[in-house]
Design a protein around this motif. Structure first.
Motif, PDB file in Angstrom:
ATOM      1  N   THR A  27       0.824  -1.209   0.000  1.00 36.15           N
ATOM      2  CA  THR A  27       0.000   0.000   0.000  1.00 36.15           C
ATOM      3  C   THR A  27       0.862   1.265   0.000  1.00 36.15           C
ATOM      4  O   THR A  27       0.343   2.363   0.163  1.00 36.15           O
ATOM      5  CB  THR A  27      -0.926   0.016   1.230  1.00 36.15           C
ATOM      6  N   ASP A  60      -6.370  -6.539   1.090  1.00 34.21           N
ATOM      7  CA  ASP A  60      -7.111  -5.324   0.755  1.00 34.21           C
ATOM      8  C   ASP A  60      -6.881  -5.005  -0.719  1.00 34.21           C
ATOM      9  O   ASP A  60      -5.944  -4.303  -1.097  1.00 34.21           O
ATOM     10  CB  ASP A  60      -6.651  -4.167   1.635  1.00 34.21           C
ATOM     11  N   GLN A  62      -8.427  -3.132  -2.808  1.00 36.04           N
ATOM     12  CA  GLN A  62      -8.580  -1.747  -3.252  1.00 36.04           C
ATOM     13  C   GLN A  62      -7.310  -0.931  -3.017  1.00 36.04           C
ATOM     14  O   GLN A  62      -6.982  -0.047  -3.800  1.00 36.04           O
ATOM     15  CB  GLN A  62      -9.768  -1.092  -2.534  1.00 36.04           C
ATOM     16  N   ARG A  63      -6.597  -1.222  -1.940  1.00 36.55           N
ATOM     17  CA  ARG A  63      -5.411  -0.444  -1.592  1.00 36.55           C
ATOM     18  C   ARG A  63      -4.115  -1.055  -2.118  1.00 36.55           C
ATOM     19  O   ARG A  63      -3.099  -0.383  -2.217  1.00 36.55           O
ATOM     20  CB  ARG A  63      -5.318  -0.275  -0.070  1.00 36.55           C
ATOM     21  N   SER A  64      -4.135  -2.342  -2.429  1.00 36.52           N
ATOM     22  CA  SER A  64      -2.920  -3.020  -2.900  1.00 36.52           C
ATOM     23  C   SER A  64      -2.667  -2.679  -4.367  1.00 36.52           C
ATOM     24  O   SER A  64      -3.561  -2.807  -5.198  1.00 36.52           O
ATOM     25  CB  SER A  64      -3.073  -4.535  -2.733  1.00 36.52           C
ATOM     26  N   ARG A 258       1.706   6.582   4.415  1.00 39.66           N
ATOM     27  CA  ARG A 258       0.877   7.655   3.877  1.00 39.66           C
ATOM     28  C   ARG A 258       1.600   8.994   3.933  1.00 39.66           C
ATOM     29  O   ARG A 258       1.525   9.813   3.022  1.00 39.66           O
ATOM     30  CB  ARG A 258      -0.435   7.722   4.671  1.00 39.66           C
TER      31      ARG A 258
END
Length: 321
Positions: A27, A60, A62-64, A258
């Motif tokens: 991510t 995950d 969607q985030r990978s 992030r």
């Protein structure tokens, strides 16, 4: 109240081959904290003649991202943190996780939970700074109540936990105890979107891939008793655990993908080489007597698993410098 007790932390004495793991989530790019955990995992395994598995934890979807999968593998190689088996992936393994889930279901330990995140925060106080103890809101709903709620919301599935204490010896943090009912509560093993939860997936993956040594940040320490409980229910072996201090920013905030804190590209630009990055991280964390440039192989000369508790005693975090 019952007791679940696992083996103590010790160096390998020929009982099982030592096999550690790198288990990044794709991510974002690796940062200093990720590198530190991976370095300790590598040193623990290699100092005992063991192996390392690379597993990409991409539950995950969607985030990978593929670009992060490629980047993290390149980062490990650049740092000299080579793996022996893998890469393995979690995507596409739903059938394997379903087998474990069905075993729990057959034991009568699974029930639907219709609580939203807001419901959970309103109903329970945080434990140990971050964790919310699930109060069992949906455990005793009758069939008509479950049917009514299912018309409005697709439920997650929770595992019923007993009033039992899990005890284990962590190779860094020492003796750890958690009462599953009072300090955790029934926990999710399948999300409302149908995806299997992290706790169930990693337990199944570690067993299938022969992992005997798990090293990760101390922020995940409270999850380990749940994983040990799942191992007991599924008849799976218990790895040895080492939860290392977190590397934090100057303001005490833990490093984040992030926020791009201490990201590897920036570290190499700052220190000049991957060898210098490894040496700096080893020096500030106490893995080495100085911050001189070093490779992971060179650190084996001064690394001793038995020194970890002494080196890190009473340290939950290490400030990034």
């Amino acid at each position: 109240m019952s007791l679940i007790k696992t083996h103590t932390c010790k160096t390998n004495q020929g009982e099982l081959p030592v096999k550690g793991r790198f288990a990044p989530s794709p991510t974002g790019r690796m940062h200093a904290g990720n590198i530190f955990s991976a370095l300790v995992a590598w040193l623990i395994a290699k100092s005992q003649g063991g192996k390392i598995v690379l597993r990409i934890e991409d539950l995950d979807a969607q985030r990978s991202k593929q670009r992060y999968i490629d980047a993290v593998m390149g980062d490990f190689e650049a740092l000299g943190l080579f793996w022996d088996e893998g890469p393995f992936f979690q995507h596409g393994r739903e059938e394997v996780y379903e087998i474990a889930y069905k075993k729990l279901e057959e034991k009568g330990l699974i029930y639907p939970c219709f609580c939203t995140r807001a419901d959970l925060h309103a109903a329970s106080a945080p434990h140990a700074g971050e964790r919310f103890v699930y109060p069992g809101t949906c455990r005793n709903l009758d069939s008509s109540q479950r049917l009514e709620k299912s018309l409005v919301r697709t439920p997650a599935k929770r595992l019923i936990v007993p009033d039992a204490i899990v005890e284990f010896d962590d190779c860094v943090q020492g003796r750890v105890c958690q009462n599953l009912s009072r300090e955790c509560g029934d926990f999710v093993v399948r999300r409302s979107d149908g995806a299997y939860a992290y706790q169930l997936a990693v337990v199944v993956d570690d067993a299938e891939q022969g992992v005997t040594s798990v090293t990760r940040g101390v922020d995940l320490l409270s999850s380990t008793p749940q994983q040990i409980h799942l191992q007991e229910l599924l008849g799976l072996p218990h790895p040895q655990y080492a939860h290392v201090p977190l590397i934090t920013a100057h303001d005490g905030r833990r490093l984040s993908k992030r926020d791009k804190d201490a990201e590897l590209d920036r570290l190499i630009a700052r220190f000049g080489s991957p060898r210098a990055v490894i040496g700096h991280i080893a020096g500030i964390t106490g893995l080495a007597p100085s911050c001189d440039p070093s490779t992971p192989e060179e650190l084996l000369d001064c690394f001793d698993l038995r020194s970890l508790p002494e080196s890190f005693v009473d340290r939950k975090s290490i400030e990034w410098k």
